[in-house]
Design an enzyme around this catalytic site. Structure first.
Site, PDB file in Angstrom:
ATOM      1  N   LYS A  97      -6.654   1.027  -3.488  1.00  0.00           N
ATOM      2  CA  LYS A  97      -6.373   0.622  -2.117  1.00  0.00           C
ATOM      3  C   LYS A  97      -6.371   1.549  -0.982  1.00  0.00           C
ATOM      4  O   LYS A  97      -6.735   1.325   0.140  1.00  0.00           O
ATOM      5  CB  LYS A  97      -5.017  -0.064  -2.153  1.00  0.00           C
ATOM      6  CG  LYS A  97      -4.715  -0.692  -0.966  1.00  0.00           C
ATOM      7  CD  LYS A  97      -5.412  -1.940  -0.480  1.00  0.00           C
ATOM      8  CE  LYS A  97      -4.985  -2.551   0.889  1.00  0.00           C
ATOM      9  NZ  LYS A  97      -3.500  -3.041   0.790  1.00  0.00           N
TER      10      LYS A  97
ATOM     11  N   LYS B 238       0.547   4.063   9.051  1.00  0.00           N
ATOM     12  CA  LYS B 238       1.106   4.235   7.767  1.00  0.00           C
ATOM     13  C   LYS B 238       0.236   4.730   7.007  1.00  0.00           C
ATOM     14  O   LYS B 238       0.017   5.518   6.154  1.00  0.00           O
ATOM     15  CB  LYS B 238       2.123   3.089   7.275  1.00  0.00           C
ATOM     16  CG  LYS B 238       2.303   3.354   5.722  1.00  0.00           C
ATOM     17  CD  LYS B 238       3.162   2.111   5.216  1.00  0.00           C
ATOM     18  CE  LYS B 238       2.391   0.600   5.144  1.00  0.00           C
ATOM     19  NZ  LYS B 238       1.489   0.981   3.796  1.00  0.00           N
TER      20      LYS B 238
ATOM     21  N   THR C 219       0.883  -1.196   0.054  1.00  0.00           N
ATOM     22  CA  THR C 219      -0.078  -0.028  -0.029  1.00  0.00           C
ATOM     23  C   THR C 219       0.834   1.444  -0.137  1.00  0.00           C
ATOM     24  O   THR C 219       1.829   1.340   0.824  1.00  0.00           O
ATOM     25  CB  THR C 219      -0.844   0.083   1.272  1.00  0.00           C
ATOM     26  OG1 THR C 219      -1.847  -1.054   1.247  1.00  0.00           O
ATOM     27  CG2 THR C 219      -1.902   1.179   1.285  1.00  0.00           C
TER      28      THR C 219
END
Length: 304
Positions: free
Chosen positions: A176, A244, A100
């Site tokens: 995503k 993140k 990702t």
């Protein structure tokens, strides 16, 4: 190439990458792999794969390389460092990039691969370790027709569903990151709800039973609350993954002058949990943080 045997490397043999490698082996492919941890490499060898001594060694003459690392920086290093995979791959090979990352980073990596004659499929995935091991992941992929065709033997073995979302890198990454916004918010909400139920004096196992049969359920509530009920915070997916990923969401929102107040609240919950020393623990750990702050009791955490 569908149905034939391909030489495939998997770089990054965590819970997702190792499951993907096992699915590839089960489909009859020749699989090599590399990870920074000896335990992961040994697990691949035990499953029947070849343990590489470096990313380049694992990718030597591979037609397909799946890169299953944490972020864009790790992906760049695996691809282009001195022992990176791009120079080692078979001519015309394809990189399946699964981390990702921000869409701009995926675009830049795709362009660099193209400059060196390597196809690049921007293909982050969803589904968790169980579906990785059963070959039923969902891939949100974008790239050229040539990249999709070259990657097809691996995708057929690893995926339950492949969404072909566009012809250039960055589109898959965008899909995503929308998924991760929802996933992070739903986990944070599940942790808040189950601890709130405990504060109300309810049997949280019964709450789980009722909510999973009711309109308030979500996939994340159904999947993560059992970790809390079992006191099992061994990381299936870690808190730091969402610091993140929701951080990327926040960065994009700021760059686009787009308000994301709910995602921002979820990000703060994960950041507080990481700051409390649980960053590498399961992403259901915000429930433990809330319990510590409010003095409620949850099932005791298991020790390793």
């Amino acid at each position: 190439m569908a149905g034939s045997t391909s030489k495939i490397a998997v770089i990054g043999l965590g819970s997702m990458g190792l499951g993907m490698a096992r699915s590839l082996l089960r489909a009859g492919h020749e699989v090599s792999g590399y990870d920074v941890t000896a335990v992961a490499i040994a697990a691949l060898a035990e499953a029947g794969g070849r343990a590489g001594t470096s990313p380049a060694d694992a990718a030597a003459d591979a037609q397909i390389v799946a890169v299953v690392v944490v972020n864009a920086a790790q992906t760049e290093a695996v691809l282009f460092a001195a022992d990176g995979i791009v120079p080692a791959m078979a001519p015309g090979g394809v990189v399946i990039s699964c981390a990702t990352m921000a869409p701009a980073a995926a675009k830049a990596l795709g362009a660099r691969c193209a400059e060196q004659g390597v196809l690049y499929l921007d293909a982050p995935m969803s589904g968790g370790a169980v579906r990785a091991g059963s070959g039923e992941l969902t891939f949100m992929a974008s790239g050229t027709d040539e990249a999709f065709a070259a990657a097809r033997p691996a995708l057929d073995a690893m995926a339950g569903k492949v969404y072909e979302l566009g012809d250039e890198a960055g589109i898959g990454a965008s899909f995503k990151i929308v998924n991760q916004l929802l996933a992070g918010v739903h986990i944070a909400a599940a942790c808040e709800a189950i601890t709130f139920a405990s504060k109300l004096g309810l049997d949280i196992a019964k709450v789980y039973e009722v909510i999973t049969a009711s309109a308030g359920n979500s996939w994340m509530f159904e999947n993560r609350v059992p970790h809390i009920l079992d006191g099992d915070y061994a990381p299936k997916s870690a808190v730091n993954i969402f610091t993140k990923d929701l951080g990327i969401v926040s960065d994009i929102g700021r760059a686009e002058t787009f308000p994301l107040p709910i995602a921002a609240s979820a990000l703060q919950m994960f950041l507080m949990t990481a700051a409390a020393g649980m960053g590498r623990d399961d992403d259901s750990s915000p429930a433990r943080l809330i319990a510590q702050i409010t003095g409620i009791d949850l099932p005791p955490a298991k020790t390793a």
